[in-house]
Design an enzyme around this catalytic site. Structure first.
Site, PDB file in Angstrom:
ATOM      1  N   ASP A  35       0.763  -1.465   0.216  1.00  0.00           N
ATOM      2  CA  ASP A  35      -0.071  -0.019   0.096  1.00  0.00           C
ATOM      3  C   ASP A  35       0.878   1.260  -0.094  1.00  0.00           C
ATOM      4  O   ASP A  35       0.337   2.222  -0.321  1.00  0.00           O
ATOM      5  CB  ASP A  35      -0.996  -0.237   1.189  1.00  0.00           C
ATOM      6  CG  ASP A  35      -0.553   0.021   2.369  1.00  0.00           C
ATOM      7  OD1 ASP A  35       0.887  -0.004   2.724  1.00  0.00           O
ATOM      8  OD2 ASP A  35      -1.477   0.460   3.511  1.00  0.00           O
ATOM      9  N   GLU A 169      -2.684   9.391  11.520  1.00  0.00           N
ATOM     10  CA  GLU A 169      -1.764   8.419  12.293  1.00  0.00           C
ATOM     11  C   GLU A 169      -0.361   8.818  11.770  1.00  0.00           C
ATOM     12  O   GLU A 169       0.652   8.602  12.590  1.00  0.00           O
ATOM     13  CB  GLU A 169      -2.052   7.171  11.766  1.00  0.00           C
ATOM     14  CG  GLU A 169      -1.212   5.979  12.116  1.00  0.00           C
ATOM     15  CD  GLU A 169      -2.050   4.573  12.253  1.00  0.00           C
ATOM     16  OE1 GLU A 169      -3.202   4.538  12.351  1.00  0.00           O
ATOM     17  OE2 GLU A 169      -1.308   3.515  12.520  1.00  0.00           O
ATOM     18  N   ASP A 181      -5.286   0.162   5.876  1.00  0.00           N
ATOM     19  CA  ASP A 181      -6.258  -0.026   7.287  1.00  0.00           C
ATOM     20  C   ASP A 181      -7.307   0.846   7.485  1.00  0.00           C
ATOM     21  O   ASP A 181      -8.407   0.212   7.825  1.00  0.00           O
ATOM     22  CB  ASP A 181      -5.259   0.176   8.373  1.00  0.00           C
ATOM     23  CG  ASP A 181      -4.119  -0.805   8.487  1.00  0.00           C
ATOM     24  OD1 ASP A 181      -4.246  -1.677   7.652  1.00  0.00           O
ATOM     25  OD2 ASP A 181      -3.291  -0.557   9.366  1.00  0.00           O
TER      26      ASP A 181
HETATM   27  P1  ADP Z   1      -2.907  -2.500  15.820  1.00  0.00           P
HETATM   28  O1  ADP Z   1      -3.416  -1.302  14.974  1.00  0.00           O
HETATM   29  O2  ADP Z   1      -2.354  -3.372  14.919  1.00  0.00           O
HETATM   30  O3  ADP Z   1      -3.633  -2.762  16.794  1.00  0.00           O
HETATM   31  P2  ADP Z   1      -1.046  -0.332  16.603  1.00  0.00           P
HETATM   32  O4  ADP Z   1       0.160  -0.149  17.433  1.00  0.00           O
HETATM   33  O5  ADP Z   1      -1.277   0.482  15.070  1.00  0.00           O
HETATM   34  O6  ADP Z   1      -1.672  -1.721  16.509  1.00  0.00           O
HETATM   35  O7  ADP Z   1      -2.204   0.535  17.507  1.00  0.00           O
HETATM   36  C1  ADP Z   1      -2.518   0.201  18.692  1.00  0.00           C
HETATM   37  C2  ADP Z   1      -2.700   1.514  19.660  1.00  0.00           C
HETATM   38  O8  ADP Z   1      -3.707   1.978  19.337  1.00  0.00           O
HETATM   39  C3  ADP Z   1      -2.734   1.227  21.000  1.00  0.00           C
HETATM   40  O9  ADP Z   1      -1.513   1.107  21.893  1.00  0.00           O
HETATM   41  C4  ADP Z   1      -3.322   2.409  21.720  1.00  0.00           C
HETATM   42  O10 ADP Z   1      -2.543   3.559  21.755  1.00  0.00           O
HETATM   43  C5  ADP Z   1      -4.230   2.512  20.421  1.00  0.00           C
HETATM   44  N1  ADP Z   1      -5.717   2.110  20.617  1.00  0.00           N
HETATM   45  C6  ADP Z   1      -6.406   1.138  19.887  1.00  0.00           C
HETATM   46  N2  ADP Z   1      -7.551   1.045  20.197  1.00  0.00           N
HETATM   47  C7  ADP Z   1      -7.707   1.658  21.378  1.00  0.00           C
HETATM   48  C8  ADP Z   1      -9.038   1.504  22.230  1.00  0.00           C
HETATM   49  N3  ADP Z   1     -10.008   0.813  22.148  1.00  0.00           N
HETATM   50  N4  ADP Z   1      -8.535   2.624  23.418  1.00  0.00           N
HETATM   51  C9  ADP Z   1      -7.445   3.315  23.701  1.00  0.00           C
HETATM   52  N5  ADP Z   1      -6.303   3.076  22.814  1.00  0.00           N
HETATM   53  C10 ADP Z   1      -6.542   2.258  21.748  1.00  0.00           C
HETATM   54 MG    MG Z   2      -2.363  -0.100  13.634  1.00  0.00          MG
END
Ligand code: ADP
Ligand code: MG
Length: 393
Positions: A35, A169, A181
């Protein structure tokens, strides 16, 4: 889910929310690391969602609360589990190391694009596993963007909301991710995979109803969190850009599959770049072949292409890890039709395509292989292609 989340919102903020929205996590069926090379991807939405109860504010305050703040892996510091209060006119990229950067980044990106967002109260609750390569971050961004789009009557199309979320992001949070995503979370539909051309953001909804054909798709969450993957991601991305520059194309998307040998020969002694180029060019072709097979109703035949994609990510792109390889190898040995790592790599999840009758055997075989290798037990669940982001109430 909208009743309990509305009650939680009311308990926090002393009034009922204006509305409730949901946005899903995603699994990428095929098309990994393509992507940011202007290539093709084919994700589908999970039934797991991040739900937001939201009310508008007109006084410039942004108040944020997440029932899942403790799952935050961004920097490991506490202090963001209560309501976090920010001023929308003081939001600045790169200043917030916590989970709150994702929703605040969306507000920042909307305002920077000229949309008059004057504040909000938000409460979030999620069933998307965090840090598992299933895109909890995009679910979080997209649910906030969709809610604000509705509450502020911005009337932005889904692809544009996805772009703004990506900007949040990339720039506000500081994570260099592509557009897949956010587009998946915003644009997927139930029973379909989403063929996305990341160059012009055109999409095709590809029928993907496995249950009707006697198959299942399993997600094996290795529970290895990809905490240190950003640097490696950046290196792969820079390597791909170098490859495109050496080959004189705008992006690796422009290297045709039938011109691959010539292109690889033209890379001289750049062995590392050659491997990256080979992955991207063959992966783009795999996405097109999987789409054609699904559209022709030849679903079982996509299995070997998934497995081929894993080998390419492991050997050429070099972003697998022992747990992902264990998941893939043990699933295939137990009769899976195909299997591959999914997501950015270095942990997260693998996907397994299986005949319905083989699911139990495969799940047990994967668990046994993890135990034998001394890995933390994986979490395996079935992924049903589900709906994209929507307003619930
Ligand atoms: P992925 O997208 O693969 O799950 P990432 O590292 O890109 O992993 O994103 C994870 C981060 O997004 C977490 O560490 C947190 O900061 C944030 N996050 C995602 N969902 C939530 C949620 N429901 N509440 C709070 N923070 C969240
Ligand atoms: Mg992610």
């Amino acid at each position: 889910m909208s009743a309990p989340i509305s009650e939680a919102f009311t308990a926090l903020y002393g009034r009922a929310p204006d509305g409730v929205w949901a946005a899903p996590g995603r699994v990428n069926l095929i098309g990994e690391h393509t992507d940011y090379n202007d290539g093709f991807v084919m994700p589908f939405a999970l039934p797991h969602t991040t739900v937001a109860a939201v009310s508008r504010r007109t006084d410039g305050l942004l108040r944020l609360h997440s029932a899942d703040a403790s799952a935050d892996t961004s920097d490991g510091t506490a202090g963001t589990e209560g309501v976090v209060e920010l001023r929308v006119d003081a939001l600045a990229p790169g200043t917030d190391p916590h989970w709150t950067a994702y929703p605040a980044g969306v507000v920042w990106a909307l305002r920077e694009a000229g949309h008059p967002v004057t504040g909000a109260d938000l409460h979030l609750a999620s069933t998307v596993p965090v840090g598992a390569g299933l895109s909890s971050s995009a679910a979080l961004e997209v649910v906030v963007a969709l809610a604000l789009n509705d509450l502020y009557a911005l009337d932005l199309p889904r692809w544009k909301l996805a772009r703004l979320c990506q900007r949040a992001e990339n720039v506000y949070v500081g994570a260099p991710t592509g557009i897949m995503d956010q587009t998946a979370s915003a644009c997927c539909t139930a029973g379909h995979a989403l063929f996305l051309d990341t160059r012009d953001l055109s999409v095709r909804q590809i029928p993907f109803d496995l249950a009707a054909e006697g198959m299942r798709l399993l997600v094996v969450d290795t529970r290895v969190r990809h905490a240190h993957s950003d640097g490696e991601y950046g290196k792969r991305r820079a390597g791909c850009e170098k490859g495109a520059a050496l080959l004189g194309v705008d992006a690796l998307r422009d290297v045709p599959y039938d011109g691959l040998d010539t292109a690889l020969a033209g890379l001289g002694d750049e062995d590392e770049v050659r491997r990256l180029v080979r992955h991207i060019v063959t992966e783009n072709q795999r996405v097109e072949r999987v789409a054609a097979l699904l559209e022709a109703g030849r679903t079982r035949e996509i299995g070997p292409l998934l497995t081929e994609g894993h080998a390419s990510l492991r050997d050429d792109f070099r972003i697998s890890c022992p747990e992902l390889d264990t998941a893939v190898d043990s699933a295939l040995a137990a009769g899976a039709l195909g299997a591959r790592m999914t997501g950015g790599g270095f942990g997260g999840s693998a996907i397994v395509l299986a005949e319905t009758g083989d699911v139990e055997t495969i799940t047990k075989a994967v668990a046994a292989a993890f135990a034998a290798a001394g890995h933390t037990p994986p979490r395996t669940f079935e992924a049903v292609p589900s709906a994209g982001a929507a307003r619930l109430a």
